[in-house]
Design a protein around this motif. Structure first.
Motif, PDB file in Angstrom:
ATOM      1  N   ALA A 126       5.695  10.323   8.733  1.00 22.96           N
ATOM      2  CA  ALA A 126       4.491  10.931   8.161  1.00 22.96           C
ATOM      3  C   ALA A 126       3.784   9.862   7.349  1.00 22.96           C
ATOM      4  CB  ALA A 126       4.843  12.126   7.279  1.00 22.96           C
ATOM      5  N   CYS A 127       2.462   9.823   7.433  1.00 22.87           N
ATOM      6  CA  CYS A 127       1.721   8.741   6.786  1.00 22.87           C
ATOM      7  C   CYS A 127       0.332   9.217   6.409  1.00 22.87           C
ATOM      8  CB  CYS A 127       1.627   7.559   7.742  1.00 22.87           C
ATOM      9  SG  CYS A 127       0.939   6.064   7.009  1.00 22.87           S
ATOM     10  N   VAL A 128      -0.073   8.895   5.196  1.00 19.48           N
ATOM     11  CA  VAL A 128      -1.417   9.211   4.721  1.00 19.48           C
ATOM     12  C   VAL A 128      -2.270   7.955   4.830  1.00 19.48           C
ATOM     13  CG1 VAL A 128      -2.822  10.015   2.792  1.00 19.48           C
ATOM     14  CG2 VAL A 128      -0.521  10.947   3.137  1.00 19.48           C
ATOM     15  N   LEU A 129      -3.361   8.069   5.545  1.00 23.07           N
ATOM     16  CA  LEU A 129      -4.296   6.961   5.681  1.00 23.07           C
ATOM     17  C   LEU A 129      -5.436   7.151   4.689  1.00 23.07           C
ATOM     18  CD1 LEU A 129      -5.002   4.422   7.418  1.00 23.07           C
ATOM     19  CD2 LEU A 129      -6.467   5.943   8.760  1.00 23.07           C
ATOM     20  N   VAL A 130      -5.632   6.153   3.826  1.00 27.50           N
ATOM     21  CA  VAL A 130      -6.769   6.188   2.899  1.00 27.50           C
ATOM     22  C   VAL A 130      -7.997   5.738   3.688  1.00 27.50           C
ATOM     23  CG1 VAL A 130      -7.754   5.287   0.758  1.00 27.50           C
ATOM     24  CG2 VAL A 130      -5.279   5.687   0.927  1.00 27.50           C
ATOM     25  N   ILE A 161     -12.138  -1.907   0.501  1.00 27.08           N
ATOM     26  CA  ILE A 161     -10.930  -1.363   1.115  1.00 27.08           C
ATOM     27  C   ILE A 161      -9.742  -1.418   0.159  1.00 27.08           C
ATOM     28  CG2 ILE A 161      -9.231  -1.734   2.938  1.00 27.08           C
ATOM     29  CD1 ILE A 161     -11.567  -2.651   4.727  1.00 27.08           C
ATOM     30  N   THR A 162      -9.495  -2.579  -0.440  1.00 33.48           N
ATOM     31  CA  THR A 162      -8.314  -2.750  -1.299  1.00 33.48           C
ATOM     32  C   THR A 162      -8.367  -1.883  -2.553  1.00 33.48           C
ATOM     33  OG1 THR A 162      -7.893  -4.968  -0.458  1.00 33.48           O
ATOM     34  CG2 THR A 162      -6.946  -4.420  -2.608  1.00 33.48           C
ATOM     35  N   PRO A 163      -9.461  -1.885  -3.331  1.00 29.37           N
ATOM     36  CA  PRO A 163      -9.437  -1.055  -4.535  1.00 29.37           C
ATOM     37  C   PRO A 163      -9.265   0.432  -4.245  1.00 29.37           C
ATOM     38  CG  PRO A 163     -11.619  -2.024  -4.210  1.00 29.37           C
ATOM     39  CD  PRO A 163     -10.689  -2.701  -3.265  1.00 29.37           C
ATOM     40  N   HIS A 164      -9.883   0.922  -3.185  1.00 25.03           N
ATOM     41  CA  HIS A 164      -9.713   2.340  -2.878  1.00 25.03           C
ATOM     42  C   HIS A 164      -8.305   2.630  -2.356  1.00 25.03           C
ATOM     43  CE1 HIS A 164     -13.721   3.447  -3.882  1.00 25.03           C
ATOM     44  NE2 HIS A 164     -14.297   2.819  -2.888  1.00 25.03           N
ATOM     45  N   ALA A 165      -7.785   1.754  -1.498  1.00 22.20           N
ATOM     46  CA  ALA A 165      -6.441   1.991  -0.968  1.00 22.20           C
ATOM     47  C   ALA A 165      -5.410   2.020  -2.083  1.00 22.20           C
ATOM     48  CB  ALA A 165      -6.082   0.917   0.064  1.00 22.20           C
ATOM     49  N   GLU A 166      -5.470   1.060  -2.992  1.00 26.66           N
ATOM     50  CA  GLU A 166      -4.475   1.006  -4.059  1.00 26.66           C
ATOM     51  C   GLU A 166      -4.683   2.107  -5.097  1.00 26.66           C
ATOM     52  OE1 GLU A 166      -4.337  -3.041  -5.464  1.00 26.66           O
ATOM     53  OE2 GLU A 166      -3.191  -3.688  -3.708  1.00 26.66           O
ATOM     54  N   ALA A 167      -5.929   2.463  -5.358  1.00 20.88           N
ATOM     55  CA  ALA A 167      -6.188   3.559  -6.296  1.00 20.88           C
ATOM     56  C   ALA A 167      -5.672   4.879  -5.739  1.00 20.88           C
ATOM     57  CB  ALA A 167      -7.685   3.658  -6.587  1.00 20.88           C
ATOM     58  N   PHE A 168      -5.876   5.108  -4.455  1.00 22.78           N
ATOM     59  CA  PHE A 168      -5.469   6.389  -3.884  1.00 22.78           C
ATOM     60  C   PHE A 168      -3.986   6.454  -3.570  1.00 22.78           C
ATOM     61  CE2 PHE A 168      -9.934   7.171  -3.841  1.00 22.78           C
ATOM     62  CZ  PHE A 168     -10.000   8.544  -4.058  1.00 22.78           C
ATOM     63  N   GLN A 169      -3.299   5.313  -3.543  1.00 23.43           N
ATOM     64  CA  GLN A 169      -1.840   5.382  -3.548  1.00 23.43           C
ATOM     65  C   GLN A 169      -1.384   6.165  -4.780  1.00 23.43           C
ATOM     66  OE1 GLN A 169      -0.597   1.292  -3.535  1.00 23.43           O
ATOM     67  NE2 GLN A 169      -1.362   0.909  -1.449  1.00 23.43           N
ATOM     68  N   VAL A 173      10.670   7.334   7.383  1.00 28.17           N
ATOM     69  CA  VAL A 173       9.620   6.425   6.926  1.00 28.17           C
ATOM     70  C   VAL A 173       8.372   7.228   6.606  1.00 28.17           C
ATOM     71  CG1 VAL A 173       8.070   4.534   7.564  1.00 28.17           C
ATOM     72  CG2 VAL A 173      10.475   4.464   8.270  1.00 28.17           C
ATOM     73  N   VAL A 174       7.849   7.027   5.407  1.00 29.98           N
ATOM     74  CA  VAL A 174       6.558   7.605   5.026  1.00 29.98           C
ATOM     75  C   VAL A 174       5.720   6.495   4.395  1.00 29.98           C
ATOM     76  CG1 VAL A 174       7.442   9.950   4.696  1.00 29.98           C
ATOM     77  CG2 VAL A 174       7.404   8.363   2.759  1.00 29.98           C
ATOM     78  N   GLY A 175       4.423   6.731   4.282  1.00 33.68           N
ATOM     79  CA  GLY A 175       3.583   5.708   3.688  1.00 33.68           C
ATOM     80  C   GLY A 175       2.242   6.233   3.243  1.00 33.68           C
ATOM     81  N   VAL A 176       1.621   5.451   2.371  1.00 34.43           N
ATOM     82  CA  VAL A 176       0.211   5.620   2.016  1.00 34.43           C
ATOM     83  C   VAL A 176      -0.421   4.262   2.238  1.00 34.43           C
ATOM     84  CG1 VAL A 176      -1.479   6.250   0.256  1.00 34.43           C
ATOM     85  CG2 VAL A 176       0.754   7.379   0.291  1.00 34.43           C
ATOM     86  N   PHE A 208       9.431   4.359   1.608  1.00 34.22           N
ATOM     87  CA  PHE A 208       8.084   4.819   1.268  1.00 34.22           C
ATOM     88  C   PHE A 208       7.243   3.568   1.055  1.00 34.22           C
ATOM     89  CE2 PHE A 208       5.878   8.582  -0.947  1.00 34.22           C
ATOM     90  CZ  PHE A 208       4.614   8.097  -0.630  1.00 34.22           C
ATOM     91  N   VAL A 209       6.294   3.335   1.952  1.00 32.40           N
ATOM     92  CA  VAL A 209       5.494   2.119   1.925  1.00 32.40           C
ATOM     93  C   VAL A 209       4.134   2.391   1.304  1.00 32.40           C
ATOM     94  CG1 VAL A 209       4.352   0.360   3.336  1.00 32.40           C
ATOM     95  CG2 VAL A 209       6.651   1.164   3.946  1.00 32.40           C
ATOM     96  N   PHE A 210       3.790   1.574   0.318  1.00 35.08           N
ATOM     97  CA  PHE A 210       2.429   1.496  -0.210  1.00 35.08           C
ATOM     98  C   PHE A 210       1.856   0.168   0.280  1.00 35.08           C
ATOM     99  CE2 PHE A 210       3.570   4.025  -4.308  1.00 35.08           C
ATOM    100  CZ  PHE A 210       3.360   5.226  -3.650  1.00 35.08           C
ATOM    101  N   SER A 211       0.761   0.227   1.019  1.00 33.04           N
ATOM    102  CA  SER A 211       0.209  -1.015   1.553  1.00 33.04           C
ATOM    103  C   SER A 211      -1.251  -0.824   1.925  1.00 33.04           C
ATOM    104  CB  SER A 211       1.001  -1.450   2.792  1.00 33.04           C
ATOM    105  OG  SER A 211       0.450  -2.607   3.382  1.00 33.04           O
ATOM    106  N   VAL A 212      -2.040  -1.859   1.704  1.00 33.81           N
ATOM    107  CA  VAL A 212      -3.438  -1.801   2.136  1.00 33.81           C
ATOM    108  C   VAL A 212      -3.518  -1.915   3.648  1.00 33.81           C
ATOM    109  CG1 VAL A 212      -5.709  -2.897   1.991  1.00 33.81           C
ATOM    110  CG2 VAL A 212      -4.266  -2.744  -0.052  1.00 33.81           C
ATOM    111  N   GLY A 213      -2.726  -2.833   4.238  1.00 39.86           N
ATOM    112  CA  GLY A 213      -2.820  -3.060   5.677  1.00 39.86           C
ATOM    113  C   GLY A 213      -1.694  -2.484   6.501  1.00 39.86           C
TER     114      GLY A 213
END
Length: 202
Positions: free
Chosen positions: A154-158, A166-174, A137-140, A106-111
């Motif tokens: 399956a992957c959720v794109l912020v 980009i970074t604050p929203h991506a990490e907040a929505f993780q 593999v899943v990710g946000v 399960f990947v949390f990543s901005v990029g």
């Protein structure tokens, strides 16, 4: 408009643009992993690594998963970085954990990782191993989702609503998404404390 109002208005736009079908797809993948007795390994760097640590707690305690984050083991992480290099720390940790097809990353990543641009190569090498052994593999992720989105089951794109945030929203929505996941009826197993505690009468 104040910056505070702008930031929160952007967050509303992110919520409205999130693909809920993608969220449900992540739920289905994780449900299948748990049903077959697989483990979930959370991978992230920087703020995303901190989110991984919190998510491990919630997935273990609330959703009944066997879950881990390599970044919680600072001794091994720094030893591998010092001796073998940053790019291989996750893949070697996963090899040591005997990653198998029943498991999931399960990947949390901005990029999301990109070898060509040398962006989070440690995530890319870990994902390559997961695909070789047949693990899910899943990710946000944010931006265009990078390598994670390319190979994920399956992957959720912020969504990007402001290039400057980009970074604050991506990490907040993780955090928003993983809390949604452990609250989802297909995954939640244990009632959280404040939802199961009688209110104090004064």
């Amino acid at each position: 408009m104040s910056y505070a109002r702008q930031h929160l208005e952007e967050a509303k736009r992110v919520i409205d643009a999130i693909d809920t079908n993608a969220v449900e797809a992540v739920v289905d993948v994780l449900h299948a992993v748990r049903e077959r007795g697989g483990r979930v390994f959370f991978l992230g760097v920087g703020g995303s690594a901190a989110n991984c640590s919190h998510a491990v707690n919630d997935f273990r305690k609330i959703a009944g998963f066997e879950a881990y984050a390599p970044t919680d083991n600072v001794s091994e992480l720094t030893a591998r970085t010092n001796d073998e290099g940053w790019a291989s720390v996750f893949v070697e940790w996963l090899r040591g954990s005997r990653l198998r097809r029943e498991d999931a990353l399960f990947v949390f990543s901005v990029g999301g990782g990109n070898i060509e641009k040398n962006i989070s190569p440690n995530l890319v090498h870990a994902l390559e191993l997961a695909k070789r052994v047949g693990a899910s593999v899943v990710g946000v992720v944010g931006r265009d989702g990078g390598y994670t989105r390319q190979v994920a089951d399956a992957c959720v794109l912020v969504p990007t609503v402001n290039e400057a945030n980009i970074t604050p929203h991506a990490e907040a929505f993780q955090a928003v998404i993983w809390h949604l996941l452990v609250s989802h009826p297909k995954l939640k197993r244990v009632q959280t404390k404040w939802e199961s505690t009688e209110p104090t009468v004064r």
